[in-house]
Scaffold this motif. Structure first.
Motif, mmCIF file in Angstrom:
data_model
loop_
_atom_site.group_PDB
_atom_site.id
_atom_site.type_symbol
_atom_site.label_atom_id
_atom_site.label_comp_id
_atom_site.label_asym_id
_atom_site.label_seq_id
_atom_site.Cartn_x
_atom_site.Cartn_y
_atom_site.Cartn_z
ATOM 1 N N MET A 127 -28.481 33.441 18.394
ATOM 2 C CA MET A 127 -28.283 34.482 19.574
ATOM 3 C C MET A 127 -28.762 35.718 19.367
ATOM 4 N N GLU A 128 -29.350 36.144 18.439
ATOM 5 C CA GLU A 128 -30.014 37.515 18.219
ATOM 6 C C GLU A 128 -30.534 38.067 19.380
ATOM 7 N N GLN A 129 -31.424 37.232 19.860
ATOM 8 C CA GLN A 129 -32.339 37.641 20.936
ATOM 9 C C GLN A 129 -31.515 38.061 22.072
ATOM 10 N N THR A 130 -30.577 36.975 22.329
ATOM 11 C CA THR A 130 -29.825 37.296 23.710
ATOM 12 C C THR A 130 -28.946 38.634 23.400
ATOM 13 N N LEU A 131 -28.474 38.980 22.438
ATOM 14 C CA LEU A 131 -27.308 40.191 22.112
ATOM 15 C C LEU A 131 -28.547 41.348 22.158
ATOM 16 N N THR A 132 -29.769 41.444 21.831
ATOM 17 C CA THR A 132 -30.557 42.470 21.860
ATOM 18 C C THR A 132 -31.061 42.874 23.476
ATOM 19 N N VAL A 133 -31.228 41.658 23.929
ATOM 20 C CA VAL A 133 -31.400 41.849 25.569
ATOM 21 C C VAL A 133 -30.291 42.386 26.193
ATOM 22 N N ALA A 134 -29.265 41.542 26.067
ATOM 23 C CA ALA A 134 -27.918 42.147 26.869
ATOM 24 C C ALA A 134 -27.627 43.551 26.502
ATOM 25 N N ARG A 135 -27.893 43.994 25.269
ATOM 26 C CA ARG A 135 -27.387 45.329 24.978
ATOM 27 C C ARG A 135 -28.281 46.406 25.758
ATOM 28 N N SER A 136 -29.637 45.870 25.899
ATOM 29 C CA SER A 136 -30.691 46.649 26.657
ATOM 30 C C SER A 136 -30.094 46.705 28.060
ATOM 31 N N LEU A 137 -29.973 45.567 28.613
ATOM 32 C CA LEU A 137 -29.601 45.674 30.121
ATOM 33 C C LEU A 137 -28.403 46.357 30.304
ATOM 34 N N PHE A 138 -27.182 46.320 29.438
ATOM 35 C CA PHE A 138 -25.988 46.748 29.437
ATOM 36 C C PHE A 138 -26.179 48.379 29.626
ATOM 37 N N GLU A 191 -33.271 36.999 31.884
ATOM 38 C CA GLU A 191 -34.192 37.930 31.195
ATOM 39 C C GLU A 191 -34.377 37.346 29.771
ATOM 40 N N VAL A 192 -33.228 36.506 29.151
ATOM 41 C CA VAL A 192 -33.623 35.896 27.954
ATOM 42 C C VAL A 192 -34.285 34.607 27.836
ATOM 43 N N GLY A 193 -34.206 33.903 29.057
ATOM 44 C CA GLY A 193 -34.698 32.556 29.346
ATOM 45 C C GLY A 193 -34.114 31.622 28.831
ATOM 46 N N VAL A 194 -32.595 31.652 28.993
ATOM 47 C CA VAL A 194 -31.849 30.423 28.891
ATOM 48 C C VAL A 194 -30.863 30.102 30.108
ATOM 49 N N THR A 195 -30.292 28.957 29.989
ATOM 50 C CA THR A 195 -29.259 28.786 31.045
ATOM 51 C C THR A 195 -28.220 29.407 30.969
ATOM 52 N N LYS A 196 -27.561 29.735 32.134
ATOM 53 C CA LYS A 196 -26.216 30.537 32.144
ATOM 54 C C LYS A 196 -25.121 29.629 31.485
ATOM 55 N N PRO A 197 -25.180 28.301 31.703
ATOM 56 C CA PRO A 197 -23.885 27.653 31.047
ATOM 57 C C PRO A 197 -24.106 27.775 29.413
ATOM 58 N N LEU A 198 -25.442 28.004 28.938
ATOM 59 C CA LEU A 198 -25.634 28.352 27.381
ATOM 60 C C LEU A 198 -24.987 29.562 27.157
ATOM 61 N N LEU A 199 -24.966 30.662 27.911
ATOM 62 C CA LEU A 199 -24.365 31.756 27.564
ATOM 63 C C LEU A 199 -23.046 31.658 27.640
ATOM 64 N N TYR A 200 -22.415 31.158 28.413
ATOM 65 C CA TYR A 200 -20.947 30.892 28.528
ATOM 66 C C TYR A 200 -20.253 29.973 27.448
ATOM 67 N N ASN A 201 -21.351 28.913 26.943
ATOM 68 C CA ASN A 201 -20.939 28.211 25.742
ATOM 69 C C ASN A 201 -20.693 29.213 24.584
ATOM 70 N N TYR A 202 -21.395 30.106 24.539
ATOM 71 C CA TYR A 202 -21.495 30.971 23.259
ATOM 72 C C TYR A 202 -20.498 32.172 23.545
ATOM 73 N N PHE A 203 -20.749 32.719 24.707
ATOM 74 C CA PHE A 203 -19.755 33.997 24.721
ATOM 75 C C PHE A 203 -18.628 33.864 25.377
ATOM 76 N N GLY A 204 -18.561 32.948 26.406
ATOM 77 C CA GLY A 204 -17.285 32.607 27.159
ATOM 78 C C GLY A 204 -17.208 33.143 28.617
ATOM 79 N N ASN A 205 -17.680 34.432 28.616
ATOM 80 C CA ASN A 205 -17.791 35.171 29.952
ATOM 81 C C ASN A 205 -18.595 36.407 29.805
#
Length: 211
Positions: free
Chosen positions: A1-12, A28-42
């Motif tokens: 989830m390297e790309q996710t963290l990079t994108v999320a950090r930029s957005l935050f 923005e990342v191009g993934v589903t919200k359930p996948l984000l919740y699966n990796y990070f919880g919330n």
């Protein structure tokens, strides 16, 4: 989830914690919200992952700069310059760590406090090193107060610098250090002089060596 963290950090960093949603990150990342919740919880978990990288980078940068010094005064100068150099080159990381929209309690607030505590420990060590050894136990509370004040001044100056960039990052660090360091030296100078007068044998030894 390297790309996710990079994108999320930029957005935050750009919009602030309060304005960013998991829907927005997923889109923005191009993934589903359930996948984000699966990796990070919330959202808190996602932000914590971004914060961990930023906090570790800042702490490591300052610690590395301080470790190469040989005196408390050098440590303070090196730490101050490292702090503002990080701010200049890692603005997204800084924005994540010092986001004014962050919750004031809970896991995120505790993590911010922990990273701030790591930096505060380095500041405390550099100030305590300037206190005569005999006075250190009595000066513990005072040094703690000064450390909090110094870190707060650095953070306030950093926010001003980001808004204006009226000085270079190096000049901002120099301004802070040149303003605070003389006061720290003078704070315990009378004590150091008194200790020297109370121990005249040290002067006699010095004179003897010069003959």
């Amino acid at each position: 989830m390297e790309q996710t963290l990079t994108v999320a950090r930029s957005l935050f960093a750009e919009h602030g914690y309060a304005a960013v949603t998991m829907d927005g990150v997923a889109a923005e990342v191009g993934v589903t919200k359930p996948l984000l919740y699966n990796y990070f919880g919330n959202k808190e978990g996602l932000y914590a992952a971004c914060m961990e990288r930023a906090g570790d980078a800042l702490s490591a940068t300052i610690a590395a700069s301080v470790s190469s010094t040989s005196t408390p005064e050098e440590a303070m100068r090196a730490g101050g310059h490292a702090f503002f150099a990080f701010l200049d080159t890692e603005r997204a990381a800084w924005a994540v760590l010092f986001d004014e929209t962050l919750p004031r309690s809970g896991e995120i607030a505790e993590r911010v406090a922990a990273y701030r505590g790591q930096i505060l420990d380095l500041v405390t060590a550099s100030i305590m090193g300037q206190v005569p050894p005999a006075m250190r136990p009595a000066a513990k509370v005072e040094v703690e107060a000064l450390s909090v004040a110094l870190l707060g001044a650095a953070e306030a100056l950093a926010h001003w610098w980001l808004r204006t960039e009226a000085l270079s990052a190096e000049e901002a660090a120099d301004l802070l250090i040149a303003t605070i360091e003389p006061g720290l030296r003078l704070r315990w100078a009378p004590v150091a002089k008194s200790a020297s007068k109370a121990n005249p044998t040290s002067k006699a030894k010095s004179k003897g060596k010069g003959k």
